[in-house]
Design a protein around this motif. Structure first.
Motif, mmCIF file in Angstrom:
data_model
loop_
_atom_site.group_PDB
_atom_site.id
_atom_site.type_symbol
_atom_site.label_atom_id
_atom_site.label_comp_id
_atom_site.label_asym_id
_atom_site.label_seq_id
_atom_site.Cartn_x
_atom_site.Cartn_y
_atom_site.Cartn_z
ATOM 1 N N TYR A 54 0.816 -1.210 0.000
ATOM 2 C CA TYR A 54 0.000 0.000 0.000
ATOM 3 C C TYR A 54 0.850 1.261 0.000
ATOM 4 O O TYR A 54 0.513 2.250 -0.660
ATOM 5 C CB TYR A 54 -0.935 0.005 1.214
ATOM 6 C CG TYR A 54 -1.978 -1.094 1.164
ATOM 7 C CD1 TYR A 54 -2.846 -1.204 0.083
ATOM 8 C CD2 TYR A 54 -2.088 -2.019 2.201
ATOM 9 C CE1 TYR A 54 -3.791 -2.208 0.030
ATOM 10 C CE2 TYR A 54 -3.047 -3.021 2.159
ATOM 11 C CZ TYR A 54 -3.890 -3.109 1.074
ATOM 12 O OH TYR A 54 -4.825 -4.104 1.017
ATOM 13 N N LYS A 84 2.365 1.930 -3.410
ATOM 14 C CA LYS A 84 1.268 2.294 -4.316
ATOM 15 C C LYS A 84 0.878 3.759 -4.095
ATOM 16 O O LYS A 84 0.576 4.479 -5.052
ATOM 17 C CB LYS A 84 0.052 1.398 -4.064
ATOM 18 C CG LYS A 84 0.186 -0.017 -4.611
ATOM 19 C CD LYS A 84 -1.070 -0.818 -4.309
ATOM 20 C CE LYS A 84 -0.928 -2.254 -4.807
ATOM 21 N NZ LYS A 84 -2.122 -3.083 -4.479
ATOM 22 N N SER A 92 3.269 5.865 -5.823
ATOM 23 C CA SER A 92 3.064 5.809 -7.276
ATOM 24 C C SER A 92 1.886 6.674 -7.704
ATOM 25 O O SER A 92 1.888 7.250 -8.791
ATOM 26 C CB SER A 92 2.856 4.361 -7.731
ATOM 27 O OG SER A 92 1.635 3.847 -7.235
#
Length: 835
Positions: A42, A45, A48
């Motif tokens: 997580y 991510k 990102s």
């Protein structure tokens, strides 16, 4: 351009965030961190999302090291824990950038409306300067600015000496600025003491729970603050708060229900003052025991194809049916139609109710049902006006024919319309209409004034059996526009398109009819039976509200920015989030206050009709009126989704019914159309020459005005010419007026006033210290001698002589010797009085 600068700044902040995200990935990679070491990956991510410019407000934020979850089996756990402080610090900087970026983008969306507001403001300012006027809102603001730092403004001192005692009712509706403008005035009265009237006093009455006008400046917080023992805006320390704890309006069941329901709702507030307002102020019951409260819920709508094969039953249909059934239920208990009121939050449900109940032969009274634009006759007139504006308007022509078809019985409606539409020219249409007794010339209508054109339409198309109240009121509106703005047909249609939906004929009182009104209009009123349908307003529905937020940096030359008010504001920084939460609580208070007003209008019976709004998972919406009722019933009345009705008390009527006897006066039918050619304008000269009642007065006043043009007997011809040019007399009357003026000017006793060599002052003011406003009709000056002449009508009065004596005294003060004072009475005969 400010727009370009905002876009560039937002783009720059986005680029900085992307660069920071790339650096964070580089740090993890350079230190050999396996991204799978993070629980569910997580955290990477999230980085990102930032790198790809896809971060959304709904995504989780990582503000503390503990927020980042690492797999227990991760071999590089120690490395990650070492890097996390730096990574979290970078994220905090990114979040700050996002706050600014989101804020600038929100500001960018409102630049255009802000520019429009600025342009309108400048134009309004220009108009006000040109016309030397000031709007009342600006006037209040100027007063507020000027008096705040002055202990005793002069204007308030003067007013305070006149008014010693003040009473303010419905204080919760007093605007914040008005109240602060009044404080110095009231303080001046409270602080001083008059030998005769004693010390001043102030009584304030109101209920902060009924504050529903925040949009025009009223604030419940203002009243709440005054109720605090520690707060007093006045120098006088004497202050007493009296709570009126007993409700003398309603029966006990209605009072007890509202006490319990609104105490329950008080937990909705995070603001302590708002919570205490509802939690700590239950009302005591009076001697009227009993009453009835009913909460019912409509079933989910039935889509087409299930139970009903013909048409879909909508939620509105269910509310309308439930309302009609409730009215019948109240009637069965002995209540009359006039005892019942239907309350709605907004206007549109009221229109639906009005139309539905009318279709079901229920007599009603409401401003919505009395709308002018809903009347068939008015629709006919408007469509004919549109046709007069352009005879190429086929839609207006068709609508006109549809309404006109009701005035004849020869053809079926559609045949009448079809034949009328087939008429190739306007003249052919006129000739065809004449066959059905409709005689009108569209060409002549276009030549007439707006009002005359409308009357021609009414005379041709609308018969005596038509609903005259709507037509007469519409004629009043047309006449007002015609006189005030000299509107033509096109001007009036443009005005009507913007404002027509606002006009309604006044509601007659005393009829045995169900009343329909909005909650705002019901404030301060009471009704034996209150029915509150459509009680499921969604308070979380997005509104077009705006907020002003302060700019914390020097990037732009603005102190504040205009943005949309939405939950996204919480993403713009701590101050923005704090302001949004304050506004959200204020909005919650306003909504519950409106609900409080609605539910406390009932005297004996209260019916609430709401709806089930459960989601597929069985959850209720957070901020919905129906949720309030369901959660209250769930806590106190064993709520069950299979049960759609909950009752408190006995529905049997307890109060004595009042027989309905009132009959309303009817508007008389106007049987003859206004013909402007029959109107004769009574000009001043016609009154002088033809009237007997005021003949002398008009004759004297007119002769007086003509004589004001005369200085010597050589000016008679010029004076008569001026009188004709000014419209005082006509050319035919010149000879008669010349004889009259000549008699005055050449009279032996008056020759001195019109002699050559005099300096003459006709209708001139005498100005001097201590001298009142004096304006003699004629003063002739020759050297140091003065001659006074005044013209009057009617019989001689002593006060006229005293008036002339006042003129003489003023002239003597100026150094003149008054040689002669004369009054000339001009009427059927001329009389000269020397004073």
């Amino acid at each position: 351009m400010i727009k370009d600068k905002l876009r560039q700044t937002a783009t720059q902040l986005e680029a900085e965030c992307v660069a920071q995200a790339n650096e964070m990935f580089a740090i993890l990679e350079n230190n050999g961190v396996d991204l799978k070491s993070f629980s569910g990956q997580y955290f990477p991510k999230h980085i990102s999302y930032i790198r790809d410019s896809e971060l959304k407000p709904s995504h989780k934020r990582y503000h503390e090291i503990e927020d980042v979850k690492i797999n227990k089996t991760a071999k590089d756990r120690a490395i990650i824990e070492h890097l996390l402080p730096d990574l979290i610090s970078r994220l905090k900087a990114i979040y700050k950038n996002y706050e600014k970026k989101n804020f600038y983008e929100a500001f960018l969306k409102n630049i255009t409306p802000l520019s429009l507001l600025n342009t309108i403001g400048q134009e309004l300012k220009r108009i006000q300067e040109e016309q030397n006027i000031l709007s009342i809102s600006e006037f209040n603001a100027i007063i507020n600015k000027e008096i705040q730092n002055q202990p005793a403004p002069f204007i308030y001192e003067r007013l305070g000496e006149r008014y010693r005692h003040f009473f303010i009712d419905e204080f919760q509706d007093t605007s914040h600025m008005q109240w602060h403008n009044l404080i110095p005035l009231i303080d001046n009265a409270l602080a001083g003491e008059d030998a005769h009237a004693g010390r001043g006093s102030l009584m304030i009455v109101g209920d902060p729970k009924q504050s529903i006008y925040r949009w025009r400046g009223g604030r419940a917080e203002q009243f709440i603050e005054l109720g605090k023992e520690t707060f007093n805006p006045f120098s006088n320390p004497d202050k007493q708060t009296v709570t009126l704890g007993t409700n003398f309006r309603s029966y006990s069941e209605v009072i007890n229900f509202n006490n319990g329901f609104f105490t329950f709702l008080s937990d909705r507030f995070t603001n302590e003052e708002y919570r205490d307002l509802y939690a700590a102020s239950p009302q005591a019951v009076n001697s009227k025991a009993g009453g009835y409260v009913n909460i019912s819920f409509i079933s989910p709508p039935t889509p087409k194809g299930e139970e009903n094969e013909e048409e879909e039953i909508t939620k509105d249909d269910l509310y309308l049916q439930a309302t009609l059934a409730t009215i019948e239920k109240a009637r069965a208990q002995g209540f009359q139609y006039k005892d019942i009121v239907l309350l709605t939050r907004k206007r549109q449900p009221g229109i639906l109710l009005a139309n539905y109940l009318t279709e079901n032969n229920i007599p009603i009274l409401s401003s919505e049902t009395l709308l002018i634009e809903n009347a068939t006759e008015v629709k006919l007139i408007l469509n004919l006006l549109r046709y007069l504006k352009s005879n190429e308007n086929k839609e207006a022509k068709a609508h006109s024919l549809y309404f006109a078809s009701r005035t004849q019985t020869t053809l079926a409606t559609h045949d009448f319309i079809a034949q009328g539409m087939d008429q190739p020219t306007e003249q052919a249409l006129q000739d065809w209409l004449a066959q059905y007794g409709i005689h009108i010339s569209f060409r002549d209508c276009r030549k007439k004034s707006l009002y005359e054109a409308v009357e021609s339409i009414i005379d041709a198309f609308i018969k005596e059996k038509a609903n005259q109240s709507y037509v007469q009121y519409f004629l009043d509106l047309v006449l007002e526009r015609d006189i005030r703005t000299q509107s033509g047909i096109a001007d009036f249609l443009e005005y009507w398109d913007k404002n027509g939906s606002k006009f309604s004929i006044p509601s007659p009182e005393g009829n045995d009819a169900v009343r329909i009104m909005t909650i705002h209009k019901s404030k301060g009123l009471e009704f034996p039976v209150v029915i509150f349908p459509f009680a499921e307003e969604d308070y979380s529905r997005a509104r077009r509200d705006k907020l002003w937020l302060e700019l914390d940096d020097d990037t732009f030359e603005f102190e504040k920015a205009l943005i949309d008010s939405s939950r996204a504001v919480t993403e713009y920084g701590e101050k923005a989030a704090e302001l949004y939460n304050i506004k959200a609580q204020e909005e919650m208070l306003d909504n519950i206050n409106i609900l409080y007003v609605a539910l406390t209008r009932a005297e004996e019976q209260l019916y609430i009709i709401s709806g089930f709004n459960f989601s597929k998972s069985g959850a209720l919406p957070e901020n919905n009126m129906s949720t309030f009722f369901i959660e209250y019933l769930d806590k106190y009345a064993n709520f069950n989704r299979e049960v759609t009705e909950y009752a408190f008390g006995n529905p049997q009527r307890l109060s004595a019914p009042e027989l309905h006897t009132a009959e309303q006066p009817k508007i008389q039918v106007v049987r003859q159309r206004f013909n402007p050619r029959m109107v004769k304008i009574a000009q001043r000269e016609s009154l002088m020459w033809g009237s007997t009642q005021q003949k002398a007065i008009e004759f004297g006043n007119l002769t007086h005005e003509v004589l004001s043009f005369v200085k010597t007997n050589n000016d008679i011809d010029l004076a008569l010419t001026k009188a004709i040019e000014n419209g005082l007399i006509t050319t035919r009357q010149r000879t008669d007026m010349e004889q009259i003026v000549t008699v005055v000017v050449t009279h032996p006793e008056l020759e001195i006033f019109f002699a050559e060599g005099n300096t003459v002052f006709n209708e001139h003011n005498i100005i001097g210290p201590g001298i009142p406003n004096l304006k003699p009709d004629r003063v002739a000056i020759n050297g140091t001698s003065a001659y006074l002449l005044d013209y009057k009508t009617g019989a001689h009065k002593d006060e006229y002589a005293r008036q002339l004596g006042g003129y003489a005294f003023a002239l003597r003060q100026m150094g003149y010797t008054v040689e002669k004072q004369t009054i000339v009475y001009i009427g059927e005969t001329m009389e000269i009085v020397n004073v």
